[in-house]
Design an enzyme around this catalytic site. Structure first.
Site, PDB file in Angstrom:
ATOM      1  N   PRO A  10      63.891 100.194  79.461  1.00 41.00           N
ATOM      2  CA  PRO A  10      63.481  99.597  80.859  1.00 41.00           C
ATOM      3  C   PRO A  10      63.757 100.840  82.283  1.00 41.00           C
ATOM      4  O   PRO A  10      64.526 101.630  81.822  1.00 41.00           O
ATOM      5  CB  PRO A  10      64.953  98.620  81.434  1.00 41.00           C
ATOM      6  CG  PRO A  10      65.516  99.075  80.605  1.00 41.00           C
ATOM      7  CD  PRO A  10      65.014  99.385  79.103  1.00 41.00           C
ATOM      8  N   ASN A  11      62.559 100.898  83.084  1.00 42.92           N
ATOM      9  CA  ASN A  11      62.955 101.530  83.782  1.00 42.92           C
ATOM     10  C   ASN A  11      62.972 103.672  83.603  1.00 42.92           C
ATOM     11  O   ASN A  11      62.520 103.934  84.792  1.00 42.92           O
ATOM     12  CB  ASN A  11      64.464 101.755  84.709  1.00 42.92           C
ATOM     13  CG  ASN A  11      65.439 100.220  84.971  1.00 42.92           C
ATOM     14  OD1 ASN A  11      64.448  99.940  85.760  1.00 42.92           O
ATOM     15  ND2 ASN A  11      66.220 100.265  84.876  1.00 42.92           N
ATOM     16  N   ARG A  18      63.110 108.248  90.342  1.00 45.58           N
ATOM     17  CA  ARG A  18      64.270 107.599  89.516  1.00 45.58           C
ATOM     18  C   ARG A  18      65.662 108.660  89.446  1.00 45.58           C
ATOM     19  O   ARG A  18      65.514 109.261  88.617  1.00 45.58           O
ATOM     20  CB  ARG A  18      64.394 106.679  88.392  1.00 45.58           C
ATOM     21  CG  ARG A  18      65.356 105.822  88.078  1.00 45.58           C
ATOM     22  CD  ARG A  18      65.278 104.929  86.724  1.00 45.58           C
ATOM     23  NE  ARG A  18      66.624 104.723  86.576  1.00 45.58           N
ATOM     24  CZ  ARG A  18      67.262 105.050  85.640  1.00 45.58           C
ATOM     25  NH1 ARG A  18      67.100 105.574  84.644  1.00 45.58           N
ATOM     26  NH2 ARG A  18      68.409 103.760  85.580  1.00 45.58           N
ATOM     27  N   TYR A  23      68.338 112.155  86.162  1.00 46.69           N
ATOM     28  CA  TYR A  23      66.751 112.090  85.133  1.00 46.69           C
ATOM     29  C   TYR A  23      65.942 113.316  85.362  1.00 46.69           C
ATOM     30  O   TYR A  23      65.118 113.251  84.915  1.00 46.69           O
ATOM     31  CB  TYR A  23      66.288 110.826  85.373  1.00 46.69           C
ATOM     32  CG  TYR A  23      66.956 110.004  84.575  1.00 46.69           C
ATOM     33  CD1 TYR A  23      67.464 109.463  83.797  1.00 46.69           C
ATOM     34  CD2 TYR A  23      67.449 108.714  85.453  1.00 46.69           C
ATOM     35  CE1 TYR A  23      68.594 108.886  83.293  1.00 46.69           C
ATOM     36  CE2 TYR A  23      68.904 107.581  85.458  1.00 46.69           C
ATOM     37  CZ  TYR A  23      68.568 107.804  84.499  1.00 46.69           C
ATOM     38  OH  TYR A  23      69.486 106.684  83.539  1.00 46.69           O
ATOM     39  N   ASN A  74      63.881 105.632  73.230  1.00 48.37           N
ATOM     40  CA  ASN A  74      64.969 105.715  74.534  1.00 48.37           C
ATOM     41  C   ASN A  74      65.513 104.144  74.681  1.00 48.37           C
ATOM     42  O   ASN A  74      64.286 103.560  75.664  1.00 48.37           O
ATOM     43  CB  ASN A  74      64.832 106.873  75.345  1.00 48.37           C
ATOM     44  CG  ASN A  74      65.601 106.512  76.934  1.00 48.37           C
ATOM     45  OD1 ASN A  74      66.240 105.431  76.293  1.00 48.37           O
ATOM     46  ND2 ASN A  74      65.800 107.885  77.486  1.00 48.37           N
ATOM     47  N   ALA A  77      68.766 100.862  79.691  1.00 47.36           N
ATOM     48  CA  ALA A  77      70.306  99.521  79.384  1.00 47.36           C
ATOM     49  C   ALA A  77      71.107  99.530  78.029  1.00 47.36           C
ATOM     50  O   ALA A  77      71.409  99.070  77.983  1.00 47.36           O
ATOM     51  CB  ALA A  77      70.394  99.554  80.912  1.00 47.36           C
ATOM     52  N   HIS A  80      73.006 100.034  75.112  1.00 49.73           N
ATOM     53  CA  HIS A  80      74.434  99.105  75.989  1.00 49.73           C
ATOM     54  C   HIS A  80      74.814  97.749  76.201  1.00 49.73           C
ATOM     55  O   HIS A  80      76.350  98.092  75.386  1.00 49.73           O
ATOM     56  CB  HIS A  80      74.904  99.871  77.238  1.00 49.73           C
ATOM     57  CG  HIS A  80      74.537 101.168  76.928  1.00 49.73           C
ATOM     58  ND1 HIS A  80      75.074 102.018  76.519  1.00 49.73           N
ATOM     59  CD2 HIS A  80      73.529 101.291  78.124  1.00 49.73           C
ATOM     60  CE1 HIS A  80      74.249 103.065  76.877  1.00 49.73           C
ATOM     61  NE2 HIS A  80      73.391 103.161  78.046  1.00 49.73           N
ATOM     62  N   ASP A  87      69.401  95.048  64.917  1.00 43.44           N
ATOM     63  CA  ASP A  87      68.836  94.451  64.824  1.00 43.44           C
ATOM     64  C   ASP A  87      67.743  94.738  64.222  1.00 43.44           C
ATOM     65  O   ASP A  87      67.028  94.471  62.999  1.00 43.44           O
ATOM     66  CB  ASP A  87      69.011  92.082  64.843  1.00 43.44           C
ATOM     67  CG  ASP A  87      70.350  92.621  64.496  1.00 43.44           C
ATOM     68  OD1 ASP A  87      71.834  92.788  64.338  1.00 43.44           O
ATOM     69  OD2 ASP A  87      70.627  91.380  65.091  1.00 43.44           O
ATOM     70  N   GLU A  98      67.459 107.637  68.373  1.00 39.17           N
ATOM     71  CA  GLU A  98      67.732 107.078  69.831  1.00 39.17           C
ATOM     72  C   GLU A  98      68.174 108.539  71.034  1.00 39.17           C
ATOM     73  O   GLU A  98      68.708 109.857  70.177  1.00 39.17           O
ATOM     74  CB  GLU A  98      69.773 106.988  69.412  1.00 39.17           C
ATOM     75  CG  GLU A  98      69.659 106.584  71.138  1.00 39.17           C
ATOM     76  CD  GLU A  98      71.424 106.123  70.389  1.00 39.17           C
ATOM     77  OE1 GLU A  98      71.991 105.831  71.469  1.00 39.17           O
ATOM     78  OE2 GLU A  98      71.795 105.516  69.411  1.00 39.17           O
ATOM     79  N   HIS A 100      68.443 109.804  74.742  1.00 43.69           N
ATOM     80  CA  HIS A 100      69.162 110.225  76.468  1.00 43.69           C
ATOM     81  C   HIS A 100      68.590 111.318  77.380  1.00 43.69           C
ATOM     82  O   HIS A 100      68.857 113.005  76.248  1.00 43.69           O
ATOM     83  CB  HIS A 100      70.526 109.924  76.376  1.00 43.69           C
ATOM     84  CG  HIS A 100      70.654 107.933  75.646  1.00 43.69           C
ATOM     85  ND1 HIS A 100      70.462 106.850  75.699  1.00 43.69           N
ATOM     86  CD2 HIS A 100      71.295 107.720  74.132  1.00 43.69           C
ATOM     87  CE1 HIS A 100      70.805 106.068  74.972  1.00 43.69           C
ATOM     88  NE2 HIS A 100      71.316 105.955  74.128  1.00 43.69           N
ATOM     89  N   ILE A 101      67.906 111.136  77.933  1.00 44.13           N
ATOM     90  CA  ILE A 101      68.108 112.023  78.794  1.00 44.13           C
ATOM     91  C   ILE A 101      69.094 112.705  79.382  1.00 44.13           C
ATOM     92  O   ILE A 101      69.578 113.673  79.250  1.00 44.13           O
ATOM     93  CB  ILE A 101      67.134 111.927  79.870  1.00 44.13           C
ATOM     94  CG1 ILE A 101      65.749 111.267  79.401  1.00 44.13           C
ATOM     95  CG2 ILE A 101      66.740 112.495  81.020  1.00 44.13           C
ATOM     96  CD1 ILE A 101      64.876 110.460  80.327  1.00 44.13           C
ATOM     97  N   SER A 102      70.398 112.008  79.625  1.00 41.87           N
ATOM     98  CA  SER A 102      71.232 112.273  80.216  1.00 41.87           C
ATOM     99  C   SER A 102      72.356 112.186  79.499  1.00 41.87           C
ATOM    100  O   SER A 102      72.250 111.503  78.502  1.00 41.87           O
ATOM    101  CB  SER A 102      71.474 111.744  81.616  1.00 41.87           C
ATOM    102  OG  SER A 102      72.195 110.574  80.961  1.00 41.87           O
ATOM    103  N   ARG A 107      78.852 109.605  81.898  1.00 42.65           N
ATOM    104  CA  ARG A 107      78.342 109.092  82.692  1.00 42.65           C
ATOM    105  C   ARG A 107      79.670 107.736  82.467  1.00 42.65           C
ATOM    106  O   ARG A 107      80.484 107.912  82.436  1.00 42.65           O
ATOM    107  CB  ARG A 107      77.407 108.759  82.474  1.00 42.65           C
ATOM    108  CG  ARG A 107      76.289 109.387  83.027  1.00 42.65           C
ATOM    109  CD  ARG A 107      74.732 109.257  82.849  1.00 42.65           C
ATOM    110  NE  ARG A 107      74.035 108.450  84.021  1.00 42.65           N
ATOM    111  CZ  ARG A 107      73.557 107.669  83.829  1.00 42.65           C
ATOM    112  NH1 ARG A 107      72.321 108.017  82.692  1.00 42.65           N
ATOM    113  NH2 ARG A 107      72.981 107.332  84.809  1.00 42.65           N
ATOM    114  N   ARG A 111      78.195 103.376  79.599  1.00 40.90           N
ATOM    115  CA  ARG A 111      77.598 103.759  78.938  1.00 40.90           C
ATOM    116  C   ARG A 111      77.975 104.469  77.112  1.00 40.90           C
ATOM    117  O   ARG A 111      76.415 104.965  76.904  1.00 40.90           O
ATOM    118  CB  ARG A 111      76.748 104.559  79.777  1.00 40.90           C
ATOM    119  CG  ARG A 111      75.520 103.977  81.129  1.00 40.90           C
ATOM    120  CD  ARG A 111      75.362 104.703  82.245  1.00 40.90           C
ATOM    121  NE  ARG A 111      74.151 104.723  83.261  1.00 40.90           N
ATOM    122  CZ  ARG A 111      72.986 103.746  83.369  1.00 40.90           C
ATOM    123  NH1 ARG A 111      72.585 103.929  82.121  1.00 40.90           N
ATOM    124  NH2 ARG A 111      73.262 103.250  84.680  1.00 40.90           N
TER     125      ARG A 111
END
Length: 144
Positions: A10-11, A18, A23, A74, A77, A80, A87, A98, A100-102, A107, A111
């Site tokens: 998402p996002n 954004r 990001y 990625n 949200a 978390h 699963d 996995e 993550h950009i940040s 954070r 997160r």
């Protein structure tokens, strides 16, 4: 020819506009062009959804496809919050990295918890969009 699937949650369709202080200003389209240039010998497929079930469906559809060597995920949200995505990852055969950009550990407290990390082959966090390249490289190296 080897294939890798990148799944964004998402996002992440809003990359480049954004929260650019977190990001950056580069779009995912530009990132994908760079990745395809950096890794010309592999096919990089891309999928993005703001819907948890669609991400799970794509993991199920691709997770047993032997033409792929792995998945870069990625989950945004959902990282978390989604036991369902965790699963799904644990139910498929392909390795999942996995991303993550940040740096999620610098954070907000929520997160810093990942429900998907325990079922992923590894986690890359905090290197901006370069995190995707690091993840692809890790999958290529695990193959050999």
């Amino acid at each position: 020819m080897d294939k890798i699937l990148i799944i964004n949650g998402p996002n992440l369709n809003l990359l480049g506009t954004r929260q650019t202080d977190i990001y950056g200003t580069e779009t995912m389209d530009i990132c994908l062009q760079s990745l395809k240039h950096e890794y010309p010998a592999i096919v990089i497929d891309y999928f993005q959804s703001n819907h948890e079930g669609c991400i799970i469906d794509r993991l199920h559809e691709s997770g047993f496809d032997s033409s792929y060597i792995g998945i870069v995920l990625n989950a945004g949200a959902f990282t978390h919050t989604s036991l369902a995505i965790a699963d799904a990852i644990s139910s498929i055969k392909l390795p999942v990295v996995e991303v993550h950009i940040s740096n999620i550990f610098s954070r907000e407290k929520i997160r810093r918890t990942s429900l998907i990390s325990p079922v992923c082959k590894g986690i890359i966090s905090g290197f901006g969009l370069y995190s995707y390249s690091l993840a692809i490289n890790s999958l290529l190296n695990k193959k050999h």
